[in-house]
Write a protein that holds these residues in place. Sequence first.
Motif, short mmCIF file in Angstrom:
data_model
loop_
_atom_site.label_atom_id
_atom_site.label_comp_id
_atom_site.label_asym_id
_atom_site.label_seq_id
_atom_site.Cartn_x
_atom_site.Cartn_y
_atom_site.Cartn_z
N VAL A 112 33.42 18.04 -7.20
CA VAL A 112 32.97 17.44 -8.45
C VAL A 112 31.46 17.50 -8.44
O VAL A 112 30.83 17.21 -7.41
N ALA A 113 30.87 17.90 -9.54
CA ALA A 113 29.41 18.03 -9.61
C ALA A 113 28.94 17.59 -10.99
O ALA A 113 29.74 17.23 -11.85
N TRP A 114 27.64 17.63 -11.18
CA TRP A 114 27.03 17.30 -12.47
C TRP A 114 26.51 18.56 -13.13
O TRP A 114 26.09 19.50 -12.46
N MET A 115 26.52 18.56 -14.45
CA MET A 115 25.92 19.64 -15.24
C MET A 115 25.07 19.02 -16.34
O MET A 115 25.32 17.89 -16.77
N ASP A 116 24.10 19.79 -16.80
CA ASP A 116 23.41 19.49 -18.04
C ASP A 116 23.70 20.65 -18.99
O ASP A 116 24.40 21.60 -18.63
N ASP A 117 23.20 20.58 -20.20
CA ASP A 117 23.49 21.62 -21.19
C ASP A 117 23.07 23.01 -20.70
O ASP A 117 23.79 23.99 -20.88
N ASP A 118 21.90 23.08 -20.08
CA ASP A 118 21.40 24.38 -19.62
C ASP A 118 22.27 24.95 -18.50
O ASP A 118 22.50 26.16 -18.44
N ALA A 119 22.74 24.10 -17.60
CA ALA A 119 23.62 24.57 -16.52
C ALA A 119 24.93 25.11 -17.09
O ALA A 119 25.42 26.15 -16.64
N LEU A 120 25.48 24.41 -18.07
CA LEU A 120 26.70 24.89 -18.70
C LEU A 120 26.45 26.20 -19.44
O LEU A 120 27.24 27.15 -19.33
N ALA A 121 25.35 26.28 -20.15
CA ALA A 121 25.02 27.52 -20.88
C ALA A 121 24.90 28.69 -19.91
O ALA A 121 25.43 29.78 -20.17
N ARG A 122 24.23 28.47 -18.78
CA ARG A 122 24.06 29.55 -17.80
C ARG A 122 25.41 29.94 -17.20
O ARG A 122 25.69 31.11 -16.99
N THR A 123 26.25 28.94 -16.92
CA THR A 123 27.58 29.21 -16.38
C THR A 123 28.40 30.05 -17.36
O THR A 123 29.04 31.03 -16.97
N LEU A 124 28.37 29.68 -18.63
CA LEU A 124 29.13 30.42 -19.64
C LEU A 124 28.60 31.84 -19.81
O LEU A 124 29.37 32.78 -20.06
N GLU A 125 27.30 32.01 -19.67
CA GLU A 125 26.69 33.32 -19.86
C GLU A 125 26.90 34.25 -18.66
O GLU A 125 27.16 35.44 -18.83
N THR A 126 26.82 33.71 -17.44
CA THR A 126 26.82 34.55 -16.24
C THR A 126 28.12 34.53 -15.45
O THR A 126 28.32 35.38 -14.58
N SER A 174 37.40 30.35 -15.95
CA SER A 174 37.52 29.68 -17.25
C SER A 174 36.79 28.34 -17.19
O SER A 174 36.57 27.78 -16.11
N VAL A 175 36.43 27.84 -18.38
CA VAL A 175 35.81 26.52 -18.51
C VAL A 175 36.51 25.81 -19.66
O VAL A 175 36.66 26.37 -20.75
N ARG A 176 36.96 24.59 -19.39
CA ARG A 176 37.63 23.77 -20.41
C ARG A 176 36.91 22.45 -20.57
O ARG A 176 36.41 21.89 -19.60
N LEU A 177 36.90 21.94 -21.79
CA LEU A 177 36.32 20.64 -22.10
C LEU A 177 37.46 19.64 -22.23
O LEU A 177 38.46 19.93 -22.90
N ASP A 178 37.32 18.47 -21.60
CA ASP A 178 38.40 17.48 -21.69
C ASP A 178 38.42 16.81 -23.06
O ASP A 178 37.52 16.99 -23.88
#
Length: 116
Positions: free
Chosen positions: A35-49, A77-81
């Motif tokens: 389990v970790a933390w993300m901010d918007d930029d981390a999620l954006a980078r994850t989705l992009e790369t 994959s990435v899912r939002l709860d």
Amino acid sequence: MSALDPAVASRLKRNADGLFTAVVQERATGQVLMVAWMDDDALARTLETREATYFSRSRGEQWVKGLTSGHTQRVHSVRLDCDGDTVLLEVDQVGGACHTGDHTCFDADLLLGPDL
């Protein structure tokens, strides 16, 4: 400024520090790795790369899983709860997911086992 799609960003519920929880699950086994933390930029980078990117509260910066250790997470994959406060990353894990070197961050302490 975040590169996160505004339609995704508007659905996220963040804590006072602008962070939300990321639960990381191994694609092959379904096992929860960490389990970790993300901010918007981390999620954006994850989705992009498709490289799992998180936010370190102690260092106050983003980090890409495996960049220094080689224990990478390729994001499938990435899912939002349903509440919008947690994302679920399904990953292909290389090496240990935990900073201790264990495969998961939940390998060390079993508090309650199966009722046999």
